[in-house]
Design an enzyme around this catalytic site. Structure first.
Site, mmCIF file in Angstrom:
data_model
loop_
_atom_site.group_PDB
_atom_site.id
_atom_site.type_symbol
_atom_site.label_atom_id
_atom_site.label_comp_id
_atom_site.label_asym_id
_atom_site.label_seq_id
_atom_site.Cartn_x
_atom_site.Cartn_y
_atom_site.Cartn_z
ATOM 1 N N TYR A 60 0.863 -1.176 0.000
ATOM 2 C CA TYR A 60 0.000 0.000 0.000
ATOM 3 C C TYR A 60 0.899 1.225 0.000
ATOM 4 C CZ TYR A 60 -3.837 -3.087 1.569
ATOM 5 O OH TYR A 60 -4.768 -4.081 1.697
ATOM 6 N N PHE A 205 -13.201 -5.225 0.806
ATOM 7 C CA PHE A 205 -14.353 -4.551 0.206
ATOM 8 C C PHE A 205 -15.602 -4.799 1.060
ATOM 9 C CE2 PHE A 205 -13.124 -4.016 -4.584
ATOM 10 C CZ PHE A 205 -12.243 -3.027 -4.206
ATOM 11 N N PRO A 206 -15.520 -4.617 2.388
ATOM 12 C CA PRO A 206 -16.683 -4.904 3.234
ATOM 13 C C PRO A 206 -17.862 -3.983 2.957
ATOM 14 C CG PRO A 206 -15.023 -3.714 4.496
ATOM 15 C CD PRO A 206 -14.384 -4.087 3.181
ATOM 16 N N LEU A 207 -17.599 -2.843 2.321
ATOM 17 C CA LEU A 207 -18.670 -1.898 2.001
ATOM 18 C C LEU A 207 -19.111 -1.975 0.544
ATOM 19 C CD1 LEU A 207 -17.397 1.161 4.064
ATOM 20 C CD2 LEU A 207 -19.241 -0.415 4.628
ATOM 21 N N GLY A 208 -18.673 -3.026 -0.173
ATOM 22 C CA GLY A 208 -19.158 -3.221 -1.536
ATOM 23 C C GLY A 208 -18.664 -2.215 -2.539
#
Length: 286
Positions: A60, A205-208
């Protein structure tokens, strides 16, 4: 009741809702994002709010996120688990190269130790399996680092059920990090295996990736609770399985507060049934 904590490897207990650092870097996870002081403020506020799981990676930036974690939080408070990843090399904002050669994994891990100012990394995750290197050699390198006290626990990122089962035949694995969220449930069998084996599942990507705001069921449930679709998505993960440990990332203090407030959202059985049964599109790839 939902479990508020999870224990990695039998000895590192954290609050399940953590914080991920990818959004502290620029577009494509490349270079810095704005003023470093803003990133430092977000990291410190996350810990002030009770976050005890910080998820980062050497690529990152590359290096930027790990350096920010150390700048903001070192010396680390007791009980804070800092997880990082290695095994992927970046050469541009759109180029990701898998490298699981044992000598490279060792070099990456030792560089992360220096950047994070740690003697041992609590959780070191293999960011991708290298198809050109035998799995036993990749995990063998990490097991050697663990035996030397440079890492405490080993995790995997983006694996199949079969790959996790093969890895477990070779060494202890305490976490898996795969794409999984309210709108993308392709990893359901892996969640089930992790639950059966007591392995943490850190959904990325827990929030889509923004798709939740267009989902009618999610927005309806959110409106009924007076919260945002993103908060419903995080609450759903916390309700879905006690091994799920989402680490949503953001570079915004306001969004951080919103994400962490999701831990207090309690979904009803009717909510969970509505969110469980409908078909939904997959999130875009990382």
């Amino acid at each position: 009741m939902i479990e508020e904590t999870f224990t990695f490897g039998g000895d590192l207990t954290v609050r399940r809702l953590g914080y991920g650092t990818a959004q502290l870097t620029g577009p494509g996870y490349w270079g810095p994002r704005g003023d470093a002081r803003d990133a430092v403020a977000v990291l410190r506020r996350a810990v002030e709010r009770g976050v005890t799981l910080i998820d980062t990676a050497d690529n990152y930036g590359p290096s930027v996120a790990e350096e920010l974690v150390a700048q903001a939080l070192h010396p680390y408070p007791a009980g804070l688990l800092v997880a990082t990843k290695g095994g992927v090399v970046r050469t541009s904002d759109h180029a990701w190269h898998v490298d699981g050669r044992p000598e490279r994994l060792r070099a990456m891990c030792e560089a992360s130790l220096r950047r994070l100012r740690l003697e041992a990394i609590d959780l070191y995750q293999l960011h991708r399996l290298d198809p050109e290197v035998p799995l036993a050699e990749q995990l063998g390198a990490l097991a050697e680092l663990r035996a030397e006290g440079k890492i405490r626990h080993i995790g995997l990122d983006t694996v199949t059920v079969e790959e996790l089962e093969a890895a477990l035949e070779l060494t202890d694995i305490v976490s898996v990090q795969n794409r999984y969220n309210l709108l993308d449930r392709a990893s359901e069998p892996l969640v089930a295996l992790c639950e059966a084996r007591g392995i943490a599942f850190l959904p990325w990507f827990p929030l889509g990736n923004g798709a939740l705001t267009a989902d009618p069921v999610c927005t309806s449930v959110a409106a009924a609770h007076g919260v945002t679709p993103g908060q419903v998505a995080l609450a759903w993960l916390l309700h879905r399985s006690p091994v799920l440990c989402p680490t949503p990332g953001t570079g915004s203090l306001a969004h951080l507060e919103q994400n962490l407030d999701a831990a207090a959202v309690r979904l009803s059985e009717a909510d969970l049934e509505a969110l469980a049964v409908r078909p939904a599109p997959s999130a875009p790839p990382a």
